[in-house]
Design a protein around this motif. Sequence first.
Motif, mmCIF file in Angstrom:
data_model
loop_
_atom_site.group_PDB
_atom_site.id
_atom_site.type_symbol
_atom_site.label_atom_id
_atom_site.label_comp_id
_atom_site.label_asym_id
_atom_site.label_seq_id
_atom_site.Cartn_x
_atom_site.Cartn_y
_atom_site.Cartn_z
ATOM 1 N N LEU A 102 0.850 -1.189 0.000
ATOM 2 C CA LEU A 102 0.000 0.000 0.000
ATOM 3 C C LEU A 102 0.890 1.246 0.000
ATOM 4 C CD1 LEU A 102 -2.801 1.283 0.220
ATOM 5 C CD2 LEU A 102 -2.641 1.037 2.712
ATOM 6 N N VAL A 103 0.770 2.072 -1.050
ATOM 7 C CA VAL A 103 1.659 3.230 -1.171
ATOM 8 C C VAL A 103 0.919 4.567 -1.149
ATOM 9 C CG1 VAL A 103 3.532 2.012 -2.340
ATOM 10 C CG2 VAL A 103 1.665 2.957 -3.692
ATOM 11 N N PRO A 112 5.627 7.641 1.771
ATOM 12 C CA PRO A 112 6.057 6.245 1.928
ATOM 13 C C PRO A 112 7.412 5.965 1.284
ATOM 14 C CG PRO A 112 4.475 6.403 0.158
ATOM 15 C CD PRO A 112 4.552 7.780 0.776
ATOM 16 N N MET A 113 8.075 4.966 1.801
ATOM 17 C CA MET A 113 9.288 4.434 1.201
ATOM 18 C C MET A 113 9.164 2.911 1.191
ATOM 19 S SD MET A 113 13.305 4.686 2.370
ATOM 20 C CE MET A 113 13.146 3.429 3.630
ATOM 21 N N ILE A 114 9.603 2.279 0.113
ATOM 22 C CA ILE A 114 9.562 0.820 0.021
ATOM 23 C C ILE A 114 10.942 0.277 0.368
ATOM 24 C CG2 ILE A 114 9.126 -1.166 -1.478
ATOM 25 C CD1 ILE A 114 7.281 0.598 -3.130
ATOM 26 N N ASP A 115 10.986 -0.498 1.432
ATOM 27 C CA ASP A 115 12.241 -1.086 1.910
ATOM 28 C C ASP A 115 12.329 -2.516 1.382
ATOM 29 O OD1 ASP A 115 14.610 -1.340 3.213
ATOM 30 O OD2 ASP A 115 13.747 -1.548 5.223
ATOM 31 N N VAL A 116 13.238 -2.752 0.434
ATOM 32 C CA VAL A 116 13.372 -4.050 -0.229
ATOM 33 C C VAL A 116 14.625 -4.755 0.277
ATOM 34 C CG1 VAL A 116 13.547 -5.260 -2.443
ATOM 35 C CG2 VAL A 116 12.198 -3.157 -2.278
ATOM 36 N N HIS A 117 14.429 -5.971 0.776
ATOM 37 C CA HIS A 117 15.531 -6.762 1.328
ATOM 38 C C HIS A 117 15.766 -7.965 0.414
ATOM 39 C CE1 HIS A 117 18.149 -8.308 4.518
ATOM 40 N NE2 HIS A 117 17.602 -9.493 4.303
ATOM 41 N N LEU A 118 16.976 -8.040 -0.158
ATOM 42 C CA LEU A 118 17.304 -9.099 -1.114
ATOM 43 C C LEU A 118 18.400 -9.984 -0.543
ATOM 44 C CD1 LEU A 118 17.412 -6.062 -2.904
ATOM 45 C CD2 LEU A 118 16.527 -7.736 -4.530
ATOM 46 N N ARG A 119 18.301 -11.294 -0.801
ATOM 47 C CA ARG A 119 19.265 -12.265 -0.284
ATOM 48 C C ARG A 119 19.986 -12.956 -1.448
ATOM 49 N NH1 ARG A 119 14.514 -13.510 1.720
ATOM 50 N NH2 ARG A 119 14.528 -15.610 0.813
ATOM 51 N N VAL A 132 6.472 -1.399 3.343
ATOM 52 C CA VAL A 132 6.348 0.045 3.210
ATOM 53 C C VAL A 132 6.584 0.679 4.570
ATOM 54 C CG1 VAL A 132 4.829 1.953 2.584
ATOM 55 C CG2 VAL A 132 4.718 -0.189 1.300
ATOM 56 N N VAL A 133 7.479 1.657 4.612
ATOM 57 C CA VAL A 133 7.781 2.390 5.846
ATOM 58 C C VAL A 133 7.734 3.882 5.525
ATOM 59 C CG1 VAL A 133 9.207 0.520 6.769
ATOM 60 C CG2 VAL A 133 10.271 2.326 5.398
ATOM 61 N N LYS A 158 3.642 10.144 -9.309
ATOM 62 C CA LYS A 158 4.242 10.260 -7.990
ATOM 63 C C LYS A 158 5.576 9.514 -8.007
ATOM 64 C CE LYS A 158 0.383 12.077 -6.456
ATOM 65 N NZ LYS A 158 0.286 13.558 -6.248
ATOM 66 N N HIS A 159 6.452 9.865 -7.105
ATOM 67 C CA HIS A 159 7.732 9.169 -6.994
ATOM 68 C C HIS A 159 7.878 8.583 -5.598
ATOM 69 C CE1 HIS A 159 8.577 11.489 -10.654
ATOM 70 N NE2 HIS A 159 9.470 10.539 -10.901
ATOM 71 N N VAL A 160 8.161 7.303 -5.551
ATOM 72 C CA VAL A 160 8.323 6.591 -4.286
ATOM 73 C C VAL A 160 9.774 6.134 -4.169
ATOM 74 C CG1 VAL A 160 7.624 4.592 -2.924
ATOM 75 C CG2 VAL A 160 5.912 5.846 -4.246
ATOM 76 N N LEU A 161 10.374 6.439 -3.036
ATOM 77 C CA LEU A 161 11.747 6.011 -2.801
ATOM 78 C C LEU A 161 11.770 4.510 -2.513
ATOM 79 C CD1 LEU A 161 14.732 6.922 -2.366
ATOM 80 C CD2 LEU A 161 14.174 7.063 0.075
#
Length: 225
Positions: A102-103, A112-119, A132-133, A158-161
């Motif tokens: 949800l943005v 909002p900022m989307i925090d993406v964690h990749l392994r 989303v944080v 819109k621009h989302v980080l």
Amino acid sequence: MARNCKFNTIISSANFLLALLLAMISDSAAYRPGDIVPMSKMGQYHSSRTVWHDMIGRHCPIFGVNREVLVPISKPTGFTGADPYKISFQVGKEKYYIPWLLVINRKSSEVPMIDVHLRYSGSDFLGVTAKVVDMPQHYVELHPDIRKHFWDAQTWPKHVLVRYTWEEQSEIDVTSGFYFLFGSGLLMSFVLSIYILQSSRDKIERFVRETVAESSIPGGVAKVE
């Protein structure tokens, strides 16, 4: 001696084919540091969804590199500003799925900022999670236009980080190990089958030659009464 040479030749050919097969499997999914990891996104507003759109390289993750990018979000069809807008992602050649995020019109007054964690492990991309944080305050202060444009109903896209963070893990690749064992067993079975058939053919040929030779003896074989 000749039979051993044939068997060694067959084994060498099988090993070459196995190595070639494993190389093709590995190269199809392997990444190198600095490679762009392909990514696509889909949007949803009300019950209407967009199709998957491939993202351009500068908005995608870079393998093994932590970084932040601004991803544009197009205005959804029929948008009134009263309802939430969600987006989803597919990441990598493997198409790891990130569920709906949800943005717009979420329960927060912050951008909002989307925090993406990749392994990853070695050259393998293992998976991804995202949430989303609130955008960090220091980033908002450095780029005040982001907040202004995000809350302006007339300004689109819109621009989302999006923040990409990579974590290296040491994992046993069970899938690759299974493919290796299965391929090895299959090729060895094939090689042994060829060797057995080759050996059997030699014995059959020898039996036929001996039978023909005996039948060609004048008078044939004496019958014992």
